[in-house]
Every structure is written in structure tokens, then in C-alpha cells.
Design a protein around this motif. Structure first.
Motif, short mmCIF file in Angstrom:
data_model
loop_
_atom_site.label_atom_id
_atom_site.label_comp_id
_atom_site.label_asym_id
_atom_site.label_seq_id
_atom_site.Cartn_x
_atom_site.Cartn_y
_atom_site.Cartn_z
N LEU A 36 0.84 -1.20 0.00
CA LEU A 36 0.00 0.00 0.00
C LEU A 36 0.88 1.25 0.00
N ARG A 37 1.91 1.24 0.82
CA ARG A 37 2.82 2.38 0.86
C ARG A 37 3.48 2.60 -0.50
N GLN A 38 3.85 1.52 -1.16
CA GLN A 38 4.47 1.63 -2.48
C GLN A 38 3.47 2.18 -3.50
N ALA A 39 2.21 1.77 -3.38
CA ALA A 39 1.19 2.29 -4.30
C ALA A 39 0.98 3.78 -4.08
N ALA A 69 -0.84 6.87 9.44
CA ALA A 69 -0.25 8.17 9.75
C ALA A 69 1.00 8.45 8.93
N ALA A 70 1.69 7.38 8.53
CA ALA A 70 2.94 7.54 7.78
C ALA A 70 2.72 7.73 6.28
N LEU A 71 1.50 7.51 5.82
CA LEU A 71 1.21 7.63 4.39
C LEU A 71 1.03 9.09 3.99
N SER A 72 1.48 9.42 2.80
CA SER A 72 1.45 10.81 2.34
C SER A 72 0.27 11.04 1.40
N ALA A 73 -0.74 11.75 1.89
CA ALA A 73 -1.89 12.16 1.07
C ALA A 73 -2.50 13.38 1.75
N ASP A 74 -3.01 14.31 0.95
CA ASP A 74 -3.59 15.53 1.53
C ASP A 74 -4.82 15.23 2.37
N ALA A 119 -6.10 8.19 12.67
CA ALA A 119 -5.06 8.82 11.86
C ALA A 119 -5.62 9.45 10.59
N ALA A 120 -6.93 9.30 10.37
CA ALA A 120 -7.56 9.84 9.17
C ALA A 120 -7.96 11.30 9.38
N ASP A 121 -8.33 11.96 8.29
CA ASP A 121 -8.85 13.33 8.37
C ASP A 121 -10.35 13.34 8.56
N VAL A 122 -11.02 12.33 7.99
CA VAL A 122 -12.47 12.28 8.07
C VAL A 122 -12.92 10.82 8.04
#
Length: 596
Positions: free
Chosen positions: A319-322, A345-350, A364-367
Motif C-alpha cells: 500500500l505504501r508503495q502504491a 499516519a505515515a502515508l502521504s496524502a492531503d 489517523a484519518a482526516d475524516v
């Protein structure tokens, strides 16, 4: 002396394989020829355009476009993927252009006489860009003539502006004082609003194919005028009216959806995530791809809907690679098995969103989106930055169709039996045996799920049990069955939400304690009756409960109304709009910080 003798006029088609909403669309076939072929073919009918080039990127996946151009004798110019303006400047230099006609690669019905009308008006008025006069309407899309002088000015004075870099001529529209703009008179043959005629999604592609078939037109023969007359006569042909055009200056972005599907997971998560993906793509202009934990067959409905999908399993490394490879702006998680709180939390997405998630990863999510079931109401959000959204309006359905209006109660009611796409077939057979206790005064239609083992044998065994028993096999979408059903006996899950939205009274058999708790919310809302855990519900109780509701038309009407008033089909659209709003807000904050 003619304008053509004085000025070299060229058309530059901007094209790439990496479309966010329909990857590879420029080479998708229409009436047997690629979309790009149609555009080039129509441009050659212009009396003013001397040459045509395709401006694509240096990304290896666009090699296919370069090969197509070489095979058809069209000049190919390649440049940075993130700088359309630079590609146009390079093309103008290669072709020694005095006037450039920017041509979108998603408009298969471009009209050469209309393009000539715009070019001639710009030259006659001495403008550097041209628009139709104020108030004029046209069905035409996808072309913008402008001078080399205007292009050079863009490169010198506005190259760092994101609208100029991505949309080129869009900068002139946002800054009308930047260069002199000519105003062409309305073009009478096309002076009407025809809605969307561009290709951005699979539904757009299907619409254009249907138009060619209806006109009985070979590739290149269907004119825009013919299309307009056809749509006036047969407006029902327009099957892509729900698709929205991307707004100028707002890049829709990319979303990665991670969900479970197939095998032990069933297909409910996949179905509802496809619905959300459609809403993101068609309504918000967001490109979507899928990472799936499950079995290969779960990818089929995703790919049929026009989305890229791959099996990644529940391995958080994959998943991190994707995420790293696709650089999505949004990450949506709808999974029973998946990454931990720390891994999310370590994944990069706005924007990171979770669906119906009670695990620690939600923190760890925004919504986070939930129907108002007891488990969601009891979740603790202490210390989390996540915004929980709880309510029936956030219910996600896996349907391609909207519920119809209320239908009359049938004198011979239909019972729909739906125990899930891959839930143990023993539950379906057990329901069938329980229903043999009842008089055959109703139709019983049993859904044989695509993931059910030995489904042909199960179907044959069911129809032998009773004369009023029928089976439904190979159905991806049960909307038609829901619309015809008077009552349902269902394993609780996504199907329960879909039944409620159609106003189908339901009896729920629950495979887990968690499902039983959720089913209690449906019962409290008056949409159905929970029979509790399937393993504890006797055959006699199942049969008596079905018989009682079959004989109580008044109660079924009340349950029908409760369902229609509580759950609608707009959950996917609401969530997509909410995510797009959050993404826009995040980008605005980032831009403000960068500017300060």
C-alpha cells in the motif's frame, strides 16, 4: 494576398495516456478508429490549417502516442508532463508557427469550418486570442486559436502560473487584459447548447459510440451538425449528462481507494467503492485507482467501471508503495483488514478518509463516514484530528441506478432472498428449506452470488425444492430486483442499505454480533426486522416472520416509506463532494503558506 500566404497556421493537439478519469482515452476506439485519429482527420478538413502536430509528454507510457503519430505521418513533439505550456512552445518552434490552434484530445466532434471562422475573425480584428462575442453560444468544444506572439508572452510573463502551465489559453480567459482578444460573431450552424460532447469518462465514450451507431456513421463521417439534429430528435441518447466538466484552474486530483473484495470479504465493499469512485470521477473531476485486498474476481467490476485496479493484499508495504508511486491527493480506506494507525499516519496524502471503520486506524484519518449505528455513536475520538461524520446521509450504496418511485403492492408478492455474493451457501440453502414450509402463493427469487462455490448446483437444488422458487445468477447490480421486490430476506450488510433506499421491507439474518447491532438501527428506524444471529434463528422463526410480513400489506407500506425517507442514493455524491471540498481547503492553506 490571403491570410494563409502571410501566416503559417498550425494545430497542436495536447494528448497524453495518463488521463486521470479515463486512462488511455486518446487511443480508445470510436467506430473502429482511435479518438486521436478522429481529431486529426477532422482538422485536415480546415482550409486555413497547414500542419498538425501532437504535443505529448516524455513519460514512457506516452510512447504509444508517439508511435501512433509516426504511423500516421503526424509530427510528434514531446515535453515535460507537468508543463503543457512548454510543450506548446516547443511545438510552435518545431512547426515555425505564426498562429497556433490549441486542440483538446477529448473532443471527437470538432468542426473545421467553425475553427476557420475563429481563425479568420482573429486575423481580421488583429487579436492575439479569440472568443465568441458576448452572449453567443455554441455546441463546439475543444479549440482555441492564438498567435505566436501571445504564446511567447505567456512563456515570458506567466510561465510560473499553474493555469498557464496546465491550461495554456485558460490564462487568457482569467486575465482578459493580458493580450488583445478578438470577438468572433456567433456561428449559426452550431449556435446552440448541446451539453457535454467531450470524452472524459467511460460513460462519455459509450455515448459517442452510441451516437455513431445510431447515425450508422463510419469513422470520421458523423458531423457535429448531424449529432445536434439527432440529439434534438432523441434526447434519451444522452447517457452522460451526469458527468461534470472540470473547472478551470482546479486540478481535480487523484484518489487511491484501498478496499477488501472477493472471497471471504464478499463484494459489498467493492460495489460501494465503485459508486464512490464514479462520483469522484464524474462529479468532482478526480481520477481514481484501486488497491484491493482479496481475490482476482473482485477486480472485474472495478475495471468494467473504467478504473485501474491491482491486488495488493493487506500488506502495508505494498500500500505504501502504491501511494508513493501514484502520489494520490486522497486516500480512502474501506477495509476490514488493513494498515495500522501508525501505518496510516505515515502515508502521504492531503486527505485520508475511512469508511465504516471502528479500528484505531480511523484516528489517523482526516475524516470518517458512518451510518448512525450504535457502534459508530459509541466511538471515542479523544486526541484525534479526525472529523467523524455520522448519519444516514453518509450511507454508501453499491448501485448504478437510483431507486424508482413507489410501486403498487402486487397481488402475488415477490420475496427476494439475498444472502451475499460470497457468504456461505449453506445460509442460502437453509433459507430455502425454511421457506418450503410456506404455501406457494408468492414468488421467491434467490440471489446466487458470483463468489458462491458450486453456484450452479445450488441454483439447481433450490428450484427443485418448490414450484415458486426461482434463482438470479450472474447479476452485478440488483437494482431491477429491488424495484420488483415486495419483501426481502437478506444477510445483513451493504444489501440492507440498498434495500432500504428502494423501500423494500426486509428481514435480516446476521452473521456476526457487529451486524446484529447495526441491524438494530434499521429496525429502530422502521425499515426492517432483525432476526438476530443466523445461527440462532430457527427455520420455523424465519418462515413465520416471512409469512407474517407477506400477509401484512399495511406494515410493508409503512416500512417502505420509512426506508425511502431514511436512506437515499446520494451518499456517494455527498462523500465525494465533501472530500473534494476538504482537498480544496487543504490546497488553499498550502498555497497561502507558500505565498507568505
Amino acid at each position: 494576398m490571403s491570410a494563409r500566404e502571410h501566416l503559417r497556421i498550425v494545430a497542436v493537439i495536447q494528448a497524453r495516456m495518463g488521463s486521470t478519469r479515463l486512462p488511455g482515452k486518446v487511443l480508445k476506439p470510436i467506430a473502429g478508429q482511435p479518438l486521436l485519429w478522429h481529431i486529426i482527420h477532422r482538422l485536415k478538413a480546415s482550409h486555413l490549417i497547414e500542419d498538425v502536430a501532437v504535443a505529448t509528454t516524455t513519460n514512457p507510457r506516452d510512447d504509444a502516442i508517439a508511435e501512433f503519430g509516426q504511423a500516421h505521418g503526424v509530427t510528434i513533439v514531446r515535453g515535460p508532463e507537468d508543463d503543457v505550456l512548454a510543450r506548446f512552445a516547443r511545438a510552435a518552434e518545431v512547426l515555425d508557427a505564426d498562429i497556433v490552434v490549441r486542440v483538446s484530445s477529448d473532443a471527437p466532434f470538432i468542426d473545421a469550418p467553425f475553427i476557420d471562422h475563429l481563425i479568420a475573425s482573429m486575423i481580421e480584428q488583429g487579436g492575439d486570442y479569440v472568443l465568441l462575442e458576448e452572449g453567443a453560444v455554441t455546441a463546439h468544444e475543444g479549440v482555441d486559436p492564438f498567435t505566436r506572439r501571445a504564446l511567447d508572452k505567456l512563456m515570458m510573463d506567466a510561465h510560473d502560473d499553474p493555469v498557464a502551465r496546465e491550461h495554456v489559453t485558460g490564462y487568457f480567459k482569467l486575465h482578459p487584459q493580458f493580450v488583445p482578444i478578438a470577438r468572433a460573431k456567433a456561428y449559426a450552424p452550431l449556435a446552440r447548447d448541446a451539453g457535454r460532447l467531450t470524452i472524459d469518462t467511460p460513460d462519455d465514450l459509450a455515448f459517442v459510440e452510441a451516437v455513431h451507431a445510431r447515425l450508422d456513421a463510419k469513422a470520421g463521417e458523423a458531423s457535429l451538425g448531424d449529432l445536434l439534429l439527432l440529439l434534438e430528435r432523441e434526447p434519451s441518447l444522452r447517457t452522460n449528462a451526469h458527468v461534470r466538466q472540470k473547472q478551470l484552474g482546479l486540478a481535480g486530483g487523484l484518489a487511491l481507494i484501498r478496499c477488501d473484495g472477493g472471497g471471504k470479504f464478499g463484494y459489498g465493499h467493492v460495489k460501494r467503492m465503485v459508486a464512490l469512485a464514479r462520483a469522484l470521477r464524474d462529479r468532482e473531476g478526480v481520477g481514481v485507482s484501486f488497491a484491493v485486498n482479496g481475490t482476482e474476481d473482485a477486480l472485474a467490476p472495478i475495471r468494467r467501471a473504467g478504473f485501474e485496479a491491482e491486488l495488493t493484499g493487506c500488506d502495508s508495504t505494498k500500500l505504501r508503495q502504491a501511494v508513493e508511486a501514484g502520489a494520490p491527493d486522497m486516500l480512502v480506506l474501506d477495509c476490514r483488514e488493513g494498515p495500522s494507525h501508525a501505518e496510516v499516519a505515515a502515508l502521504s496524502a492531503d486527505v485520508v478518509a475511512v469508511i465504516d471503520d471502528a479500528t484505531e486506524r480511523r484516528l489517523a484519518a482526516d475524516v470518517a463516514y458512518y451510518p448512525p449505528v450504535p457502534q459508530a455513536e459509541a466511538l471515542d475520538w479523544t486526541g484525534s484530528r479526525c472529523t467523524p461524520r455520522i448519519g444516514w446521509q453518509w450511507s454508501l450504496l453499491g448501485l448504478a441506478q437510483s431507486p424508482p418511485r413507489a410501486k403498487p403492492i402486487s397481488p402475488r408478492p415477490t420475496l427476494l432472498v439475498a444472502m451475499g455474493g460470497s457468504d456461505p451457501h449453506e445460509l442460502t440453502m437453509r433459507a430455502a428449506r425454511a421457506l418450503t414450509r410456506l404455501e406457494p402463493i408468492f414468488r421467491a427469487r434467490f440471489v446466487i452470488g458470483p463468489g458462491m462455490q458450486d453456484r450452479e448446483k445450488i441454483a439447481a437444488a433450490i428450484v427443485k425444492l418448490k414450484s415458486n422458487f426461482e434463482t438470479i445468477e450472474g447479476a452485478d447490480d440488483l437494482a431491477t430486483e429491488y424495484a420488483c421486490a415486495d419483501l426481502a430476506l437478506a444477510a445483513f450488510g451493504v444489501t440492507a442499505y440498498e434495500l432500504a433506499s428502494f423501500g423494500v421491507p426486509a428481514l435480516y439474518l446476521c452473521l456476526t454480533e457487529d451486524h446484529a447491532l447495526s441491524a438494530s438501527a434499521f429496525e429502530y428506524a422502521g425499515m426492517g426486522v432483525s432476526l438476530g444471529l443466523a445461527e440462532q434463528a430457527s427455520d420455523e422463526r424465519i418462515a413465520k416472520s416471512v409469512w407474517a410480513l407477506l400477509g401484512d400489506a399495511s406494515r410493508r407500506r409503512e416500512m417502505h416509506q420509512a426506508g425511502r425517507m431514511t436512506v437515499d442514493s446520494e451518499g456517494a455524491a455527498r462523500i465525494a463532494a465533501d472530500l473534494a471540498t476538504m482537498l480544496a481547503a487543504k490546497r488553499a492553506v498550502t498555497a497561502a503558506r507558500a505565498a507568505s
